[in-house]
Design a protein around this motif. Structure first.
Motif, PDB file in Angstrom:
ATOM      1  N   GLU A  24       0.827  -1.205   0.000  1.00  7.32           N
ATOM      2  CA  GLU A  24       0.000   0.000   0.000  1.00  7.32           C
ATOM      3  C   GLU A  24       0.862   1.257   0.000  1.00  7.32           C
ATOM      4  O   GLU A  24       0.613   2.203  -0.768  1.00  7.32           O
ATOM      5  N   THR A  25       1.886   1.273   0.838  1.00  5.73           N
ATOM      6  CA  THR A  25       2.768   2.443   0.916  1.00  5.73           C
ATOM      7  C   THR A  25       3.533   2.650  -0.379  1.00  5.73           C
ATOM      8  O   THR A  25       3.626   3.779  -0.896  1.00  5.73           O
ATOM      9  N   ALA A  26       4.095   1.577  -0.917  1.00  7.87           N
ATOM     10  CA  ALA A  26       4.895   1.689  -2.127  1.00  7.87           C
ATOM     11  C   ALA A  26       4.065   2.134  -3.320  1.00  7.87           C
ATOM     12  O   ALA A  26       4.500   2.981  -4.119  1.00  7.87           O
ATOM     13  N   LEU A  27       2.868   1.599  -3.459  1.00  6.35           N
ATOM     14  CA  LEU A  27       1.999   1.998  -4.563  1.00  6.35           C
ATOM     15  C   LEU A  27       1.584   3.466  -4.443  1.00  6.35           C
ATOM     16  O   LEU A  27       1.486   4.184  -5.447  1.00  6.35           O
ATOM     17  N   HIS A  28       1.361   3.908  -3.208  1.00  5.36           N
ATOM     18  CA  HIS A  28       1.036   5.327  -2.996  1.00  5.36           C
ATOM     19  C   HIS A  28       2.192   6.213  -3.454  1.00  5.36           C
ATOM     20  O   HIS A  28       1.970   7.231  -4.135  1.00  5.36           O
ATOM     21  N   GLU A  29       3.423   5.823  -3.107  1.00  4.85           N
ATOM     22  CA  GLU A  29       4.581   6.627  -3.495  1.00  4.85           C
ATOM     23  C   GLU A  29       4.782   6.606  -5.007  1.00  4.85           C
ATOM     24  O   GLU A  29       5.141   7.618  -5.612  1.00  4.85           O
ATOM     25  N   MET A  30       4.546   5.457  -5.632  1.00  5.91           N
ATOM     26  CA  MET A  30       4.715   5.359  -7.083  1.00  5.91           C
ATOM     27  C   MET A  30       3.726   6.252  -7.831  1.00  5.91           C
ATOM     28  O   MET A  30       4.010   6.714  -8.945  1.00  5.91           O
ATOM     29  N   ASN A  31       2.590   6.511  -7.234  1.00  2.00           N
ATOM     30  CA  ASN A  31       1.555   7.314  -7.880  1.00  2.00           C
ATOM     31  C   ASN A  31       1.661   8.804  -7.563  1.00  2.00           C
ATOM     32  O   ASN A  31       0.833   9.599  -8.039  1.00  2.00           O
ATOM     33  N   ARG A  32       2.637   9.185  -6.771  1.00  2.00           N
ATOM     34  CA  ARG A  32       2.806  10.600  -6.445  1.00  2.00           C
ATOM     35  C   ARG A  32       3.327  11.378  -7.643  1.00  2.00           C
ATOM     36  O   ARG A  32       3.963  10.835  -8.547  1.00  2.00           O
ATOM     37  N   ILE A  87      13.699   8.859   8.265  1.00  4.51           N
ATOM     38  CA  ILE A  87      12.737   7.755   8.295  1.00  4.51           C
ATOM     39  C   ILE A  87      11.526   8.091   9.154  1.00  4.51           C
ATOM     40  O   ILE A  87      10.382   7.878   8.752  1.00  4.51           O
ATOM     41  N   LEU A  88      11.761   8.656  10.332  1.00  5.47           N
ATOM     42  CA  LEU A  88      10.619   9.022  11.169  1.00  5.47           C
ATOM     43  C   LEU A  88       9.877  10.233  10.603  1.00  5.47           C
ATOM     44  O   LEU A  88       8.689  10.409  10.844  1.00  5.47           O
ATOM     45  N   GLY A  89      10.601  11.063   9.834  1.00  8.79           N
ATOM     46  CA  GLY A  89       9.971  12.212   9.184  1.00  8.79           C
ATOM     47  C   GLY A  89       9.287  11.869   7.883  1.00  8.79           C
ATOM     48  O   GLY A  89       8.699  12.744   7.235  1.00  8.79           O
ATOM     49  N   ARG A  90       9.376  10.601   7.464  1.00  7.17           N
ATOM     50  CA  ARG A  90       8.686  10.087   6.271  1.00  7.17           C
ATOM     51  C   ARG A  90       9.141  10.773   4.978  1.00  7.17           C
ATOM     52  O   ARG A  90       8.340  10.975   4.060  1.00  7.17           O
ATOM     53  N   SER A  91      10.412  11.128   4.905  1.00  5.95           N
ATOM     54  CA  SER A  91      10.959  11.596   3.631  1.00  5.95           C
ATOM     55  C   SER A  91      11.385  10.383   2.808  1.00  5.95           C
ATOM     56  O   SER A  91      11.547   9.284   3.333  1.00  5.95           O
ATOM     57  N   GLU A  92      11.590  10.592   1.505  1.00  6.69           N
ATOM     58  CA  GLU A  92      11.900   9.482   0.602  1.00  6.69           C
ATOM     59  C   GLU A  92      13.406   9.247   0.538  1.00  6.69           C
ATOM     60  O   GLU A  92      14.169  10.133   0.169  1.00  6.69           O
ATOM     61  N   LEU A  93      13.817   8.035   0.883  1.00  4.68           N
ATOM     62  CA  LEU A  93      15.221   7.652   0.863  1.00  4.68           C
ATOM     63  C   LEU A  93      15.409   6.511  -0.127  1.00  4.68           C
ATOM     64  O   LEU A  93      14.718   5.492  -0.051  1.00  4.68           O
ATOM     65  N   PHE A  94      16.351   6.667  -1.035  1.00  2.88           N
ATOM     66  CA  PHE A  94      16.558   5.673  -2.083  1.00  2.88           C
ATOM     67  C   PHE A  94      16.784   4.277  -1.525  1.00  2.88           C
ATOM     68  O   PHE A  94      16.224   3.295  -2.020  1.00  2.88           O
ATOM     69  N   THR A  95      17.580   4.159  -0.483  1.00  2.00           N
ATOM     70  CA  THR A  95      17.925   2.832   0.027  1.00  2.00           C
ATOM     71  C   THR A  95      16.768   2.144   0.745  1.00  2.00           C
ATOM     72  O   THR A  95      16.813   0.934   0.933  1.00  2.00           O
ATOM     73  N   GLU A  96      15.762   2.880   1.146  1.00  2.00           N
ATOM     74  CA  GLU A  96      14.538   2.234   1.623  1.00  2.00           C
ATOM     75  C   GLU A  96      13.750   1.664   0.445  1.00  2.00           C
ATOM     76  O   GLU A  96      13.209   0.558   0.508  1.00  2.00           O
ATOM     77  N   HIS A  97      13.729   2.414  -0.640  1.00  2.00           N
ATOM     78  CA  HIS A  97      12.930   1.996  -1.792  1.00  2.00           C
ATOM     79  C   HIS A  97      13.594   0.891  -2.608  1.00  2.00           C
ATOM     80  O   HIS A  97      12.969   0.354  -3.525  1.00  2.00           O
ATOM     81  N   THR A  98      14.851   0.566  -2.309  1.00  2.00           N
ATOM     82  CA  THR A  98      15.425  -0.611  -2.962  1.00  2.00           C
ATOM     83  C   THR A  98      14.686  -1.872  -2.529  1.00  2.00           C
ATOM     84  O   THR A  98      14.763  -2.905  -3.195  1.00  2.00           O
ATOM     85  N   VAL A 248      21.226  -3.998  -5.012  1.00  2.00           N
ATOM     86  CA  VAL A 248      21.247  -5.463  -5.007  1.00  2.00           C
ATOM     87  C   VAL A 248      20.897  -5.997  -3.620  1.00  2.00           C
ATOM     88  O   VAL A 248      20.077  -6.914  -3.470  1.00  2.00           O
ATOM     89  N   GLY A 249      21.483  -5.422  -2.585  1.00  2.00           N
ATOM     90  CA  GLY A 249      21.231  -5.891  -1.229  1.00  2.00           C
ATOM     91  C   GLY A 249      19.781  -5.752  -0.821  1.00  2.00           C
ATOM     92  O   GLY A 249      19.181  -6.684  -0.275  1.00  2.00           O
ATOM     93  N   GLY A 250      19.191  -4.594  -1.097  1.00  2.00           N
ATOM     94  CA  GLY A 250      17.802  -4.376  -0.714  1.00  2.00           C
ATOM     95  C   GLY A 250      16.815  -5.166  -1.556  1.00  2.00           C
ATOM     96  O   GLY A 250      15.814  -5.667  -1.047  1.00  2.00           O
ATOM     97  N   SER A 251      17.115  -5.302  -2.844  1.00  2.00           N
ATOM     98  CA  SER A 251      16.189  -5.987  -3.743  1.00  2.00           C
ATOM     99  C   SER A 251      16.215  -7.500  -3.571  1.00  2.00           C
ATOM    100  O   SER A 251      15.158  -8.142  -3.509  1.00  2.00           O
ATOM    101  N   VAL A 252      17.422  -8.064  -3.506  1.00  2.00           N
ATOM    102  CA  VAL A 252      17.560  -9.525  -3.494  1.00  2.00           C
ATOM    103  C   VAL A 252      17.400 -10.099  -2.090  1.00  2.00           C
ATOM    104  O   VAL A 252      16.582 -10.996  -1.849  1.00  2.00           O
ATOM    105  N   PHE A 253      18.162  -9.568  -1.138  1.00  2.00           N
ATOM    106  CA  PHE A 253      18.214 -10.188   0.180  1.00  2.00           C
ATOM    107  C   PHE A 253      17.029  -9.843   1.072  1.00  2.00           C
ATOM    108  O   PHE A 253      16.823 -10.488   2.101  1.00  2.00           O
ATOM    109  N   VAL A 254      16.266  -8.815   0.696  1.00  2.00           N
ATOM    110  CA  VAL A 254      15.092  -8.472   1.501  1.00  2.00           C
ATOM    111  C   VAL A 254      13.819  -8.589   0.668  1.00  2.00           C
ATOM    112  O   VAL A 254      12.963  -9.424   0.947  1.00  2.00           O
TER     113      VAL A 254
END
Length: 267
Positions: A24-32, A87-98, A248-254
């Motif tokens: 739900e969160t990711a789809l919301h961000e993709m549609n921003r 993260i607590l301020g809910r800004s967009e960080l690339f390494t979270e979105h991996t 790679v780390g965020g996409s594959v291992f998580v």
């Protein structure tokens, strides 16, 4: 037997709810809108710089340096400050979105084009924000007497002095940890719990001196601006390898593994 089944069912529901929240969160961000993503990424790039800045303050004021246990623990703790703000301020960080942005693609609810759009806008905003923060700090902070240029250089050299393969492998581990943090933050119910999680995971990245492409962008730019020992080539190699490793780390291992075990378990 029934008790074990009930426990397993409860555990599966919890995992499924985490996955659903991430979707739900990711789809919301993709549609921003693009401007919203860029500005949020810019904000994150600015805010995360406070971690490396506080590291420089600690190195300036501390009688010890890298390698001293007390100093290393303190550096790791202050390194996490920027991540807390972002993260607590809910800004967009690339390494979270991996991790976060990959899961809708795996689930068939978003395309690779959607993923590339989100990654590109957030990443660009993060880098520009980090560049602006670094320029402000290098120009203004030494005059306050709490940060020395030598501390900026020491932080940067600590990252770029490694072999190139290590930058990639270290980036994979950093991305893995950030992806795990994104999953755990979604699972956590309280702000205090989330704060502790950010401190533990980001502090681990700091303690291990793993290359995080966004915080490290600020760290290496510090050195590039104040020391001839850090070159533009050093910066570009660091940024490129850390970014690919983080992805790679965020996409594959998580993302891939977490999504796989939840969906297969649900079936």
């Amino acid at each position: 037997m029934s008790d074990q089944s009930a426990d397993a069912s409860t555990e599966q529901k919890t995992s499924r709810s985490i996955l659903d929240s991430i979707l739900e969160t990711a789809l919301h961000e993709m549609n921003r809108e693009r401007s919203g993503l860029l500005l949020s990424g810019l904000s994150a790039g600015l805010d995360i710089g406070f971690g490396p800045l506080m590291m420089a303050v600690v190195l300036t004021l501390s009688p010890a340096s890298f390698g001293d246990l007390t100093t290393e623990l303190l550096l790791a703790s202050v390194y996490s400050i920027g991540f807390m703000f972002v993260i607590l301020g809910r800004s967009e960080l690339f390494t979270e979105h991996t991790t976060l942005a990959v899961i809708p693609v795996l689930d068939g609810q978003a395309s690779l084009r959607d993923l590339g759009r989100l990654w590109g806008l957030v990443y660009a905003g993060n880098l520009v924000g980090g560049l602006c923060f670094t320029q402000l700090v290098v120009l203004l902070m030494p005059g306050l007497g709490v940060v020395s240029p030598d501390a900026f250089a020491e932080i940067a050299i600590k990252l770029v002095s490694h072999d190139l393969p290590w930058l990639f492998v270290g980036g994979v581990f950093a991305g893995w940890l950030m992806g795990l943090l994104a999953w755990l933050i979604t699972a956590a119910q309280e702000t205090t719990s989330r704060l502790i999680l950010v401190w533990v995971v980001a502090g681990t990245i700091g303690l291990l001196h793993l290359p995080h492409s966004i915080a490290g962008n600020v760290e290496v730019l510090f050195g590039l601006f104040v020391s001839p020992a850090v070159t533009l080539t050093d910066y570009l190699w660091f940024l490129g390898l850390a970014t690919v490793g983080n992805a790679v780390g965020g996409s594959v291992f998580v993302a891939l593994l977490k999504y796989g075990h939840v969906v297969r378990g649900a079936n």
